[in-house]
Design a protein around this motif. Structure first.
Motif, short mmCIF file in Angstrom:
data_model
loop_
_atom_site.label_atom_id
_atom_site.label_comp_id
_atom_site.label_asym_id
_atom_site.label_seq_id
_atom_site.Cartn_x
_atom_site.Cartn_y
_atom_site.Cartn_z
N ALA A 122 0.83 -1.21 0.00
CA ALA A 122 0.00 0.00 0.00
C ALA A 122 0.87 1.26 0.00
CB ALA A 122 -0.93 -0.02 1.21
N CYS A 123 2.01 1.22 0.72
CA CYS A 123 2.92 2.37 0.76
C CYS A 123 3.54 2.65 -0.61
CB CYS A 123 4.03 2.12 1.77
SG CYS A 123 3.55 2.36 3.49
N SER A 124 3.71 1.61 -1.41
CA SER A 124 4.36 1.78 -2.71
C SER A 124 3.55 2.69 -3.63
CB SER A 124 4.58 0.43 -3.37
OG SER A 124 3.33 -0.21 -3.67
N ALA A 125 2.27 2.85 -3.35
CA ALA A 125 1.43 3.74 -4.17
C ALA A 125 1.59 5.20 -3.79
CB ALA A 125 -0.03 3.32 -4.07
N MET A 126 2.29 5.48 -2.69
CA MET A 126 2.50 6.86 -2.24
C MET A 126 3.59 7.52 -3.07
SD MET A 126 2.39 5.99 1.84
CE MET A 126 2.98 7.62 2.30
N SER A 127 3.65 8.84 -3.03
CA SER A 127 4.69 9.56 -3.75
C SER A 127 6.06 9.27 -3.13
CB SER A 127 4.42 11.07 -3.71
OG SER A 127 4.42 11.55 -2.38
N VAL A 128 7.10 9.42 -3.91
CA VAL A 128 8.45 9.05 -3.47
C VAL A 128 8.90 9.89 -2.28
CG1 VAL A 128 10.86 8.90 -4.18
CG2 VAL A 128 9.05 8.31 -5.80
N ASP A 129 8.52 11.17 -2.25
CA ASP A 129 8.98 12.05 -1.18
C ASP A 129 8.08 12.06 0.04
OD1 ASP A 129 6.89 13.24 -2.47
OD2 ASP A 129 7.76 15.25 -2.54
N ALA A 130 7.06 11.20 0.07
CA ALA A 130 6.15 11.14 1.22
C ALA A 130 6.78 10.33 2.36
CB ALA A 130 4.82 10.51 0.82
N ALA A 131 6.49 10.73 3.60
CA ALA A 131 6.98 9.99 4.76
C ALA A 131 6.37 8.60 4.80
CB ALA A 131 6.65 10.75 6.04
N ARG A 132 7.15 7.65 5.31
CA ARG A 132 6.66 6.28 5.49
C ARG A 132 6.30 5.97 6.93
NH1 ARG A 132 6.70 7.30 0.38
NH2 ARG A 132 6.87 5.50 -1.01
N GLY A 133 6.65 6.89 7.83
CA GLY A 133 6.33 6.72 9.24
C GLY A 133 6.39 8.06 9.94
N LEU A 134 5.61 8.19 11.03
CA LEU A 134 5.57 9.44 11.80
C LEU A 134 5.44 9.12 13.28
CD1 LEU A 134 3.02 11.55 9.69
CD2 LEU A 134 5.51 11.87 9.75
N GLN A 135 5.96 10.03 14.09
CA GLN A 135 5.77 9.99 15.54
C GLN A 135 5.53 11.41 16.01
OE1 GLN A 135 8.90 8.07 17.74
NE2 GLN A 135 8.09 8.68 19.72
N THR A 136 4.38 11.67 16.59
CA THR A 136 4.02 13.03 16.98
C THR A 136 4.52 13.37 18.37
OG1 THR A 136 1.90 12.46 18.00
CG2 THR A 136 1.92 12.79 15.60
#
Length: 356
Positions: A122-136
């Motif tokens: 599912a992540c592979s459909a995201m744009s190349v420069d998009a984050a793959r993980g976040l921590q707020t």
């Protein structure tokens, strides 16, 4: 089966089993009002409306399928095929865990060995420069596109035990600080290893912060294009609270990173070299004197900087970095340096070192 008899007088109620239902008896609910001079019409006018539907149904009742009806995939099959993982990808990880508790099919799909592969797809459909993980800053995690659910649990527990505070840049969108961004598996693994190591150092008087020194992309582009140039990061601010709770004695410390060209002799081979230094802005006005350790949080290199006295205006590192060093190469890809900052007042004793 027996009838249910519910008897109420004022605020006293009683429930008991009545006689069994007859074989051909119509099963209905009856309410019997017992009293003197009861007005049947008024009772019906006031009570019967309560039995009407509150809202109309949103759609007509489902009809039985025709004999030629072909069954589509079941919900369990959608989970097994990874379709639901695409739908769950942009939920916070804690919300994915909550959804997994709704039924066994979803739980088994989310926690199965194949789950990470489905989320990665599912992540592979995201744009190349998009984050793959976040921590707020508030503690929300979005990591199921990078880690299995069991590993995310270990990461979360290690983070809590490490007692680290995110001190990232505040923006209009993120009032309390931007989320910690992970671009790949190496980023989150480097952070997780740091938290695991940090939780083994039991020192309640040491404050731990995660900070990021950043540059504008155009600034960093110009820095690498012009040989022998220098550059300074944006300022990073942390607030060290007074241990006795006196807010007037809280210290605001501001730092920046400088990259200055280093003159090399013949042994340098003519390579473009830079020395990294840490600059403290306004440190002499603080209420306490601090010892500080800076540790990079990156999967490709490690830099550890010990600052014995934070009042030192500029503290250079021992190492110099050539243009192909992973630190410099990383700045070309993303113009920021992520550090774990460990800080302790000199009044509280020495600051323990961490392993490299």
């Amino acid at each position: 089966s027996a009838k249910l008899v519910f008897h109420a007088v004022a605020d006293v109620t009683e429930t008991s089993d009545g006689p069994d239902w007859g074989e051909h008896e119509q099963r209905v609910c009856k309410i019997v009002f017992i009293g003197k001079k009861l007005d049947r019409k008024k009772i019906e006018e006031r009570f019967l409306p309560l039995l009407q539907p509150v809202v109309e149904t949103l759609r007509p009742a489902l009809r039985a399928p025709s004999p030629s009806f072909t069954h589509g995939p079941t919900f369990a099959q959608l989970c097994q095929r990874g379709v639901m993982h695409h739908a769950f990808l942009f939920l916070w990880t804690k919300d994915v865990v909550r959804v997994a508790q709704t039924c066994p099919a979803v739980h088994d799909s989310i926690f199965s060995p194949d789950s990470l592969a489905h989320f990665s797809e599912a992540c592979s459909a995201m744009s190349v420069d998009a984050a793959r993980g976040l921590q707020t800053v508030e503690g929300n995690l979005w990591l199921h596109g990078l880690l299995p659910m069991a590993s995310i649990k270990k990461y979360s527990l290690a983070w809590r035990a490490a007692k680290v505070k995110l001190a990232t840049k505040c923006t209009g969108e993120y009032m309390w600080g931007e989320p910690l961004r992970f671009d790949n598996l190496g980023d989150v693994e480097a952070a997780g290893v740091m938290w695991l190591e940090l939780q083994e150092i039991t020192d309640a008087e040491t404050a731990n912060f995660v900070i990021e020194f950043a540059w504008r992309p155009e600034t960093m582009k110009s820095f690498f294009e012009v040989a022998g140039s220098a550059t300074n990061s944006s300022l990073v601010k942390i607030t060290v609270e007074d241990p006795n709770g006196d807010s007037e004695l809280d210290d605001d410390l501001r730092f920046r990173v400088n990259l200055n060209p280093e003159v090399q002799g013949e042994e340098g081979g003519g390579m473009n070299m830079h020395r990294l230094s840490l600059q403290l802005v306004g440190g002499k006005t603080s209420s306490h004197i601090y010892q500080i350790f800076f540790h990079t949080v990156d999967p490709t290199y490690q830099v550890h900087i010990n600052v014995p006295d934070h009042r030192t205006p500029i503290f250079p590192t021992k190492e110099v970095f050539h243009q192909w060093h992973p630190l410099m190469a990383g700045l070309k890809q993303r113009p920021r340096l992520r550090f774990l900052l460990r800080l302790k007042s000199m009044e509280s004793g020495p600051l323990d070192a961490m392993c490299g």
